[in-house]
Enzyme design. Structure first.
Site, mmCIF file in Angstrom:
data_model
loop_
_atom_site.group_PDB
_atom_site.id
_atom_site.type_symbol
_atom_site.label_atom_id
_atom_site.label_comp_id
_atom_site.label_asym_id
_atom_site.label_seq_id
_atom_site.Cartn_x
_atom_site.Cartn_y
_atom_site.Cartn_z
ATOM 1 N N HIS A 17 0.781 -0.975 -0.053
ATOM 2 C CA HIS A 17 -0.037 0.019 -0.055
ATOM 3 C C HIS A 17 0.868 1.124 0.162
ATOM 4 O O HIS A 17 0.583 2.097 -0.774
ATOM 5 C CB HIS A 17 -0.820 -0.010 1.268
ATOM 6 C CG HIS A 17 -1.798 -1.012 1.270
ATOM 7 N ND1 HIS A 17 -1.983 -1.722 2.406
ATOM 8 C CD2 HIS A 17 -2.956 -1.331 0.529
ATOM 9 C CE1 HIS A 17 -3.094 -2.520 2.285
ATOM 10 N NE2 HIS A 17 -3.787 -2.376 1.121
ATOM 11 N N LYS A 41 -19.120 -4.771 8.691
ATOM 12 C CA LYS A 41 -18.020 -5.803 8.711
ATOM 13 C C LYS A 41 -17.482 -5.802 10.007
ATOM 14 O O LYS A 41 -16.700 -5.044 10.460
ATOM 15 C CB LYS A 41 -17.154 -5.495 7.565
ATOM 16 C CG LYS A 41 -16.334 -6.479 7.086
ATOM 17 C CD LYS A 41 -15.603 -6.205 5.637
ATOM 18 C CE LYS A 41 -14.408 -7.236 5.335
ATOM 19 N NZ LYS A 41 -13.167 -6.786 5.407
ATOM 20 N N ARG A 91 -2.212 -6.196 -8.235
ATOM 21 C CA ARG A 91 -0.911 -6.959 -7.988
ATOM 22 C C ARG A 91 -0.995 -7.953 -9.124
ATOM 23 O O ARG A 91 0.021 -8.131 -9.529
ATOM 24 C CB ARG A 91 -1.331 -7.486 -6.756
ATOM 25 C CG ARG A 91 -1.236 -6.570 -5.517
ATOM 26 C CD ARG A 91 -1.666 -7.239 -4.265
ATOM 27 N NE ARG A 91 -3.164 -7.629 -4.454
ATOM 28 C CZ ARG A 91 -3.851 -7.812 -3.304
ATOM 29 N NH1 ARG A 91 -3.448 -7.936 -2.185
ATOM 30 N NH2 ARG A 91 -5.234 -8.017 -3.567
ATOM 31 N N SER A 129 -3.069 -7.649 2.935
ATOM 32 C CA SER A 129 -3.272 -7.555 4.319
ATOM 33 C C SER A 129 -3.610 -8.721 5.109
ATOM 34 O O SER A 129 -3.198 -9.052 6.132
ATOM 35 C CB SER A 129 -4.426 -6.647 4.637
ATOM 36 O OG SER A 129 -4.195 -5.177 4.308
#
Ligand code: PNS
Length: 166
Positions: A17, A41, A91, A129
């Site tokens: 990031h 969430k 990515r 992450s």
């Protein structure tokens, strides 16, 4: 003034990031890094306040980067910030489908804002992450994957001694 927004969950921020933040901050006058606050969430490891703080610490050397949280639609947040662009990192090919849909939805909601994709530097192409959290939880080393302050917080969460002897 060219404003851009880099949104994400950042649970927690990784060096991947940070790579995107540093490179996109060079392309605009002001970059807002927006941490999504999603009350639905409940499985986030870090509270949004901690995630913003970790980003704040990791980007202290970047004068034109402002870290904050946002709620609701990304398109609304980016419009409120008068952003010309939404930045997203890519990515691998596997990221493409989700990012394609996100960009299309945001374009529908805010046609004046471009989504700009930046290829992640190859050394971070596998990094996420989720991988960081899994490795940290299982006692593996995450140094070199996350800023030092984040590694310390992960150790505090997952190592029984609070990270003593790291
Ligand atoms: O780091 P992430 O989890 O890949 O980031 C995803 C994020 C926060 C960019 C995305 O979930 C988002 O923009 N959420 C806000 C809600 C929204 O605008 N949804 C509509 C677009 S489909």
């Amino acid at each position: 003034m060219k404003v851009a927004v880099y949104p994400g969950s950042f649970d927690p921020v990784t060096l991947g990031h940070l790579d995107i933040i540093e490179r996109s901050a060079r392309l605009c006058d002001l970059l807002y890094v927006g941490v999504l606050v999603n009350p639905q969430k409940r499985d986030a490891l870090f509270a949004w306040e901690e995630r913003v703080q970790m980003l704040h610490d990791a980007t202290a050397h970047l004068q034109n980067v402002h870290c904050e949280c946002f709620q609701g639609l990304l398109a609304t947040y980016a419009s409120q910030r008068q952003a010309a662009a939404i930045v997203r990192g890519l990515r691998a090919v596997s990221d493409f489908e989700y990012e394609f849909k996100l960009a299309a939805a945001n374009r529908h909601l805010a046609p004046h804002i471009e989504t700009v994709f930046m290829m992640t530097s190859h050394e971070y192409s596998f990094l996420s992450s989720s991988i960081v959290k899994e490795v940290a939880q299982l006692g593996g080393r995450v140094q070199g994957w996350v800023p030092e302050g984040v590694a310390e917080r992960l150790a505090d969460r997952f190592l029984p001694s609070g990270g003593a002897g790291r």
